[in-house]
Scaffold this motif. Structure first.
Motif, mmCIF file in Angstrom:
data_model
loop_
_atom_site.group_PDB
_atom_site.id
_atom_site.type_symbol
_atom_site.label_atom_id
_atom_site.label_comp_id
_atom_site.label_asym_id
_atom_site.label_seq_id
_atom_site.Cartn_x
_atom_site.Cartn_y
_atom_site.Cartn_z
ATOM 1 N N ALA A 41 -40.614 -0.931 -3.111
ATOM 2 C CA ALA A 41 -41.840 -0.620 -2.376
ATOM 3 C C ALA A 41 -41.860 0.865 -2.003
ATOM 4 C CB ALA A 41 -41.921 -1.469 -1.114
ATOM 5 N N THR A 89 -47.831 0.497 -0.900
ATOM 6 C CA THR A 89 -48.511 -0.317 0.109
ATOM 7 C C THR A 89 -49.740 0.409 0.662
ATOM 8 O OG1 THR A 89 -47.085 0.589 1.827
ATOM 9 C CG2 THR A 89 -46.383 -1.470 0.830
ATOM 10 N N GLY A 121 -35.794 -0.593 1.920
ATOM 11 C CA GLY A 121 -36.618 -1.430 1.048
ATOM 12 C C GLY A 121 -35.824 -2.306 0.107
ATOM 13 N N ILE A 146 -40.023 -6.613 0.325
ATOM 14 C CA ILE A 146 -41.177 -5.754 0.624
ATOM 15 C C ILE A 146 -41.704 -6.070 2.012
ATOM 16 C CG2 ILE A 146 -43.504 -5.115 -0.079
ATOM 17 C CD1 ILE A 146 -42.703 -5.762 -2.917
ATOM 18 N N THR A 198 -44.360 -6.408 4.565
ATOM 19 C CA THR A 198 -45.820 -6.551 4.441
ATOM 20 C C THR A 198 -46.536 -6.357 5.769
ATOM 21 O OG1 THR A 198 -45.633 -8.937 4.729
ATOM 22 C CG2 THR A 198 -45.669 -8.105 2.475
#
Lengths: 245, 441
Positions: free
Chosen positions: B37, B57, B161, B165, B167
């Motif tokens: 990520a 992201t 990371g 991931i 979120t």
């Protein structure tokens, strides 16, 4: 002083979201309208938290023409401005073979947007003020082999907007036509677009708030597009048919 | 496309994906055998690059809920600290911990478990994190906190990371009465005096020293030690008190182009440092500084990383345990001063105690500096690695772009346990970066 709301039709799109952010940052409450509006809950909370404004979600289907009057009637408050970001690029080669696909593109870019803006226009006219913003496209300025189905619908929408502006000019209602040029959105992700000609959605959003505030008529987000389209419009048909742009 | 960290070294070819929502992210995670990520790309080196698949992201950037009773903000991982400040400082809230740039995402701040000028008092970013949602290799999301899935929580903070991931997260903000900081500057002759100053002012909320790495001899490590406190509303002047969260708008500057390599050399940096020290000494004493100028002076120059030229630059940041800090700093500064290798941005800071699974900070002193990339500075950096190891220190992965696996393994006895967890939880195959490959994590 509390400001009056701004309605964004097609709020799921990148330009729609950026437009909502831009108006919310100026303190306007926001009405987000889209299909499956419930799935925009995270965007509702985001815009509301960032700018400390009320944000509401409204179920809206641009292609369901019959529902448009009732959609407008059911808004909790008639907005001060409405921005229609509804559109569908489609796939040109598919549109050439599949008439149904082509029809969907034409309806999504012309019939649906024109219908909802017409419904809003009548209410705004009766009220005596308001601004309608239509996101059209430079693709409507001249039909090209690579996207003329989309382009022709946008051409129709552009003409509709200019006519609407003409009709309402003396009635206190203003109409803005936006021709964004290339924009870095989900639609264009992965395409190799020239950076200098490509606007970010946030730029489009800001340009729209400015156009509403200054009562501009037709805006290109990046001004270089005005020049580009002037040239493209003026290429003689004979020459135009020999080039591929 | 070509991808690099903030230091613009190394530059690697990588496939980038930018999912619009968690469902799209899920689908992507399930289909890719390995990925990492990436937030806003502010790690300096190769922490957030996986050539096979790097997933940003940037579109998962929505704020979801805020509780004005507790100051708890729930948000997606891609939200920037700067966005949080823009939204909540006018309502009297500020991040509890912030690094030196506001252009970091929440996910990045958690992955690197970043620290700020108040580490000695408030700890690292983890201090403000209530829970984290982490997507695993299967695409399913697990919530972790101090009470729920504590192992995942511990390793995700500072785990770069490599545990999945991030979120979503819930963090707490601190109430503040104004947008202003009262800054006190103390010019000191050398690094020992700077250390004494830190030790004598443990009660200060914020403390940091700018250190002149080129000065040598009796001036070795001459510094401007800076302390800061949030200003209370009553302490503002009449005019500011009316609008305690309004600060003057500054023009944004931008490094106009890549500076050619010769611009930064021993002479220019020495001159800059001498002028900066003198200017700082003239400002000695107390002043009122707005939050942006105080916490993020470099953010005012967008793309400042370009002043190091096209070849990019390397950051070096180590932390030395308290008992070997003086000897270690002395050795590091001597080598740097002797090499006369340019660093505008050398920073010295006292860390407080911290006990965590894989985060960088520990009690002691941290030194951070940057160098333009060339053969000479790469040799110097290896020498600095060696000195750090010799004094029991370790390295900040968010800054690293070139350390060897051997150096890394020798720097930290927690690595074995992290490797074992990576293997046992199937993180090792699913989540990897160019950095984790280089360091054999």
């Amino acid at each position: 002083m509390t400001k009056s709301p701004v309605l964004v039709l097609g709020a799921r799109s990148d330009i729609g979201k950026a437009t909502a952010h831009a108006f919310a940052s100026l303190g306007h409450p926001i009405q987000l309208a889209a299909r499956r509006a419930g799935t925009l809950e995270a965007d509702r909370s985001d815009i509301s938290l960032r700018y400390n404004v009320e944000v509401s979600l409204h179920e809206f289907d641009a292609l369901d023409i019959q529902s448009h009057n009732s959609f407008v009637d059911h808004l909790p408050e008639l907005p001060e401005a409405a921005v229609c970001v509804v559109g569908l690029m489609g796939d040109q080669s598919e549109n050439e073979r599949d008439l149904e696909a082509a029809t969907r593109v034409m309806r999504s870019n012309f019939e649906g947007p024109a219908s909802i803006l017409a419904a809003l226009a009548n209410c705004f006219e009766e009220r005596g003020y308001g601004t309608l913003v239509g996101i059209s496209s430079v693709a409507g300025e001249r039909g090209r082999a690579t996207n003329y189905v989309y382009g022709s619908a946008k051409a129709g929408f552009t003409a509709f907007l200019s006519g609407l502006r003409n009709r309402l000019a003396q009635k206190g209602v203003h109409v803005v036509t936006v021709l964004p040029g290339f924009v870095a959105t989900q639609l264009t992700e992965g395409m190799d677009l020239p950076a200098k000609l490509t606007a970010q959605p946030e730029e489009v959003g800001k340009a729209i708030t400015r156009a509403v505030e200054k009562k501009q008529n037709v805006i290109y987000v990046r001004s270089v597009w005005r020049l580009i389209m002037m040239i493209i419009r003026n290429i003689p048909e004979k020459t135009f048919n020999r080039i591929n742009i | 496309m070509k991808l690099s960290g903030w230091g613009r070294y190394p530059i690697l070819e990588a496939n980038i994906h930018a999912p619009r929502n968690v469902a799209a992210l899920q689908e992507f995670v399930r289909s890719e055998p390995t990925l990492i990520a990436r937030g806003n790309g502010r790690a300096y080196g190769d922490s957030a690059i996986n050539s096979a698949a790097t997933v940003t992201t940037c579109h998962l950037n929505r704020m979801l809920a805020f509780d004005p009773e507790t100051g708890q903000l729930t948000a997606e991982a891609g939200v920037l600290l700067g966005d949080i400040i823009a939204a909540f400082l006018p309502r009297g809230w500020f991040p509890i911990v912030t690094p030196g740039t506001k252009f970091v995402t929440l996910g990045g701040a958690i992955a690197a478990d970043v620290h700020g000028k108040n580490h000695h008092k408030d700890g690292s970013f983890r201090s403000c994190v209530d829970w984290i949602d982490v997507m695993g290799a299967s695409g399913s999301v697990a919530r972790c906190s101090r009470a729920e899935n504590p192992m995942l929580f511990e390793y995700t903070l500072g785990g770069m990371g490599l545990t999945g991931i991030i979120t979503q997260t819930a963090i707490r903000l601190r109430p503040v009465e104004t947008a202003w900081i009262c800054q006190t500057i103390h010019p000191v002759r050398n690094f020992k005096a700077a250390m004494d100053m830190f030790e004598a002012n443990q009660g200060a909320t914020y403390s940091v020293a700018w250190i002149d790495c080129l000065a040598g001899g009796a001036d070795l490590g001459r510094s401007l030690v800076m302390f800061g406190e949030h200003v209370r509303r009553d302490d503002l002047s009449e005019t500011h008190r009316q609008m305690p969260f309004i600060v003057p708008k500054k023009p944004k500057r931008k490094a106009p182009f890549d500076f050619p390599g010769f611009v930064l050399n021993g002479l220019t940096v020495r001159t800059f440092n001498a002028l900066y020290y003198r200017a700082g000494s003239r400002k000695a004493g107390q002043q009122l500084v707005d939050w942006d100028a105080y916490f993020y002076p470099l953010d005012a120059i967008l793309e400042w990383n370009r002043i190091y030229g096209r070849k990019g630059f390397a950051q070096f940041q180590c932390v030395l345990p308290l008992d070997s800090s003086e000897a270690g700093l002395s050795a590091l500064l001597k080598v740097i001063s002797k090499a006369q290798a340019g660093s505008f941005l050398a920073v010295l800071k006292r860390f407080g105690a911290q006990d965590s699974a894989f985060s960088f900070p520990m009690e002691g002193y941290t030194l951070a500096l940057d160098f333009p990339i060339n053969a000479k500075t790469l040799r110097l950096l290896t020498e600095l690695d060696r000195i750090t190891l010799g004094h029991g220190g370790r390295f900040y992965l968010a800054k690293d772009s070139r350390m060897s696996a051997e150096t890394f393994a020798a720097s930290d006895n927690r690595i074995k346990a992290f490797r074992a967890e990576r293997k046992d939880n199937n993180w090792r195959d699913a989540f990897a970066s160019a950095q984790s490959e280089r360091l054999a994590l």
